[in-house]
Scaffold this motif. Structure first.
Motif, PDB file in Angstrom:
ATOM      1  N   ARG A   6       0.840  -1.199   0.000  1.00  7.68           N
ATOM      2  CA  ARG A   6       0.000   0.000   0.000  1.00  7.68           C
ATOM      3  C   ARG A   6       0.875   1.250   0.000  1.00  7.68           C
ATOM      4  O   ARG A   6       1.948   1.269   0.579  1.00  7.68           O
ATOM      5  CB  ARG A   6      -0.876  -0.027   1.247  1.00  7.68           C
ATOM      6  N   SER A   8       0.035   5.852  -0.237  1.00  5.98           N
ATOM      7  CA  SER A   8      -0.957   6.900  -0.448  1.00  5.98           C
ATOM      8  C   SER A   8      -0.274   8.253  -0.514  1.00  5.98           C
ATOM      9  O   SER A   8       0.862   8.421  -0.068  1.00  5.98           O
ATOM     10  CB  SER A   8      -2.028   6.880   0.643  1.00  5.98           C
ATOM     11  N   TRP A 109      -7.379   1.639  -6.596  1.00  6.64           N
ATOM     12  CA  TRP A 109      -7.062   3.061  -6.483  1.00  6.64           C
ATOM     13  C   TRP A 109      -8.276   3.725  -5.843  1.00  6.64           C
ATOM     14  O   TRP A 109      -9.335   3.818  -6.466  1.00  6.64           O
ATOM     15  CB  TRP A 109      -6.802   3.657  -7.868  1.00  6.64           C
ATOM     16  N   GLU A 119      -6.926  12.506  -1.528  1.00  4.06           N
ATOM     17  CA  GLU A 119      -6.019  11.488  -1.022  1.00  4.06           C
ATOM     18  C   GLU A 119      -6.196  10.259  -1.905  1.00  4.06           C
ATOM     19  O   GLU A 119      -7.310   9.736  -2.040  1.00  4.06           O
ATOM     20  CB  GLU A 119      -6.309  11.135   0.428  1.00  4.06           C
ATOM     21  N   THR A 121      -5.122   6.469  -2.397  1.00  5.97           N
ATOM     22  CA  THR A 121      -4.547   5.310  -1.727  1.00  5.97           C
ATOM     23  C   THR A 121      -4.570   4.144  -2.702  1.00  5.97           C
ATOM     24  O   THR A 121      -5.624   3.826  -3.271  1.00  5.97           O
ATOM     25  CB  THR A 121      -5.338   4.937  -0.461  1.00  5.97           C
ATOM     26  N   THR A 123      -3.888   0.188  -3.081  1.00  5.29           N
ATOM     27  CA  THR A 123      -3.744  -1.052  -2.328  1.00  5.29           C
ATOM     28  C   THR A 123      -3.594  -2.190  -3.333  1.00  5.29           C
ATOM     29  O   THR A 123      -4.449  -2.367  -4.210  1.00  5.29           O
ATOM     30  CB  THR A 123      -4.974  -1.307  -1.442  1.00  5.29           C
TER      31      THR A 123
END
Length: 155
Positions: A6, A8, A109, A119, A121, A123
């Motif tokens: 991950r 971000s 996403w 933001e 992030t 993963t």
């Protein structure tokens, strides 16, 4: 393959703008390749059930041999889900002879409005064991930095 990687970053652009950069071929070629690589999209179908093929070429493959060849990583990306200005879910499969790179990695996403920006992030789940976790997270962070520069108009 139950590992999750991950990264971000907050990007000074609204979620709709970030979402657009995730689904625009020329934008993706410009910002997605991490530092030390360049990318080229070979085919493009940006819809659920569609996807794209990206060829990532190492600028100096001597320290990081590619998964597909000495100098390249080729990845077929299927688009599993699109939620405008919120989420893009991709299924990535690397073209590689080495079984440690086999399998389907899911990249999600997630976009969330924060203040004057978004933001983002990323993963990655079911990451193939041949992909080093620290290198992968560094690569994702590099792509996010490139996305920020691309959208914010900075170098």
């Amino acid at each position: 393959m139950d590992r999750t990687d991950r990264a971000s970053r907050v990007i000074a652009a609204p979620p709709a703008t970030v979402y657009g950069a995730l689904l625009d071929r020329e934008s993706l070629e410009a910002w997605l390749p991490p530092d030390g690589m360049r990318g080229r999209v070979e085919w493009w179908d940006p819809r659920p059930g569609g996807g794209f093929r990206m060829v990532l070429t190492y600028l100096d493959p001597s320290d990081s041999p590619g998964k597909t060849s000495d100098a390249t990583d080729v990845v077929d990306v299927g688009i599993a889900e699109l939620v405008p200005a919120e989420r893009v879910v991709q299924r990535a499969v690397f073209e590689a002879d080495d079984p440690s790179f086999a399998g389907t990695m899911t990249m999600t996403w997630h976009l969330a409005a924060v203040g004057d920006g978004t933001e983002v992030t990323v993963t990655a789940t079911d990451v193939p064991p041949g992909i080093d976790q620290a290198d992968h997270e560094t690569g994702i962070a590099s792509s996010l930095a490139n996305l920020a520069s691309y959208l914010e108009g900075t170098d």
